[in-house]
Design a protein around this motif. Structure first.
Motif, PDB file in Angstrom:
ATOM      1  N   GLY A  79      39.268  33.104  32.504  1.00  0.00           N
ATOM      2  CA  GLY A  79      37.878  33.427  32.197  1.00  0.00           C
ATOM      3  C   GLY A  79      36.923  32.819  33.215  1.00  0.00           C
ATOM      4  O   GLY A  79      35.996  33.478  33.687  1.00  0.00           O
ATOM      5  N   LEU A  80      37.158  31.558  33.550  1.00  0.00           N
ATOM      6  CA  LEU A  80      36.308  30.891  34.547  1.00  0.00           C
ATOM      7  C   LEU A  80      36.436  31.573  35.908  1.00  0.00           C
ATOM      8  O   LEU A  80      35.445  31.754  36.613  1.00  0.00           O
ATOM      9  CB  LEU A  80      36.672  29.401  34.641  1.00  0.00           C
ATOM     10  CG  LEU A  80      36.342  28.574  33.391  1.00  0.00           C
ATOM     11  CD1 LEU A  80      37.016  27.204  33.454  1.00  0.00           C
ATOM     12  CD2 LEU A  80      34.835  28.432  33.217  1.00  0.00           C
ATOM     13  N   LEU A  81      37.652  31.964  36.258  1.00  0.00           N
ATOM     14  CA  LEU A  81      37.861  32.695  37.515  1.00  0.00           C
ATOM     15  C   LEU A  81      37.120  34.025  37.491  1.00  0.00           C
ATOM     16  O   LEU A  81      36.502  34.427  38.481  1.00  0.00           O
ATOM     17  CB  LEU A  81      39.355  32.946  37.759  1.00  0.00           C
ATOM     18  CG  LEU A  81      40.186  31.732  38.156  1.00  0.00           C
ATOM     19  CD1 LEU A  81      41.673  32.064  38.091  1.00  0.00           C
ATOM     20  CD2 LEU A  81      39.797  31.230  39.536  1.00  0.00           C
ATOM     21  N   ALA A  82      37.168  34.705  36.343  1.00  0.00           N
ATOM     22  CA  ALA A  82      36.508  36.011  36.233  1.00  0.00           C
ATOM     23  C   ALA A  82      35.006  35.889  36.477  1.00  0.00           C
ATOM     24  O   ALA A  82      34.435  36.691  37.215  1.00  0.00           O
ATOM     25  CB  ALA A  82      36.775  36.632  34.854  1.00  0.00           C
ATOM     26  N   VAL A  83      34.368  34.865  35.870  1.00  0.00           N
ATOM     27  CA  VAL A  83      32.919  34.731  36.075  1.00  0.00           C
ATOM     28  C   VAL A  83      32.599  34.203  37.471  1.00  0.00           C
ATOM     29  O   VAL A  83      31.524  34.482  38.002  1.00  0.00           O
ATOM     30  CB  VAL A  83      32.223  33.891  34.971  1.00  0.00           C
ATOM     31  CG1 VAL A  83      32.363  34.580  33.617  1.00  0.00           C
ATOM     32  CG2 VAL A  83      32.715  32.467  34.911  1.00  0.00           C
TER      33      VAL A  83
END
Length: 135
Positions: A79-83
């Motif tokens: 999720g952090l990578l996605a944002v």
């Protein structure tokens, strides 16, 4: 520097979340949107060192703009990578070099929830992006 459209969408979505639980859920949903990396792309050469979890990063330049894809074995980190990826999508190398990662996660309301190790890992990903953009 104006935000890419999807980054603005992320910012708006996180602004609607009243607390950490909702942000965490939203983060997981964004992580599910990551395009999967092939087995070949999940190679040691593409692994980002400095992360506690396994993280792989691939980047390519098209028309002078950078496009990255990443994956991790950890759900929250995906999720952090996605944002992070939506924030850097389509940037020039100079814009990538100037990006303030802490400021981006603060805008999303996620900075306080980032443990030092997770924060270091995300910084390692950004450093790797910058290194790819320079090569």
């Amino acid at each position: 520097m104006s935000l890419p459209a999807t980054a603005q969408e992320v910012l708006d979505a996180f602004a609607q979340c009243p607390g950490w639980e909702q942000r965490a859920r939203l983060l997981m949903q964004w992580g599910e949107r990551l395009a999967p990396l092939s087995d070949a792309e999940r190679s040691e050469a593409n692994r980002v060192h400095g992360c506690e979890s396994q993280v792989w990063l691939v980047g390519e330049q098209r028309d002078d703009l950078w496009h990255f894809r990443a994956s991790s074995d950890a759900r929250l980190l995906r999720g952090l990578l996605a944002v992070l990826l939506v924030r850097v999508e389509g940037l020039h190398g100079s814009e990538l070099a100037a990006l303030d990662l802490g400021d981006w996660f603060t805008q999303l309301g996620l900075q306080r929830q980032l443990s030092p190790s997770r924060s270091n890992g995300l910084n390692a990903v950004l450093q790797r992006m910058r290194a790819i953009a320079v090569d």
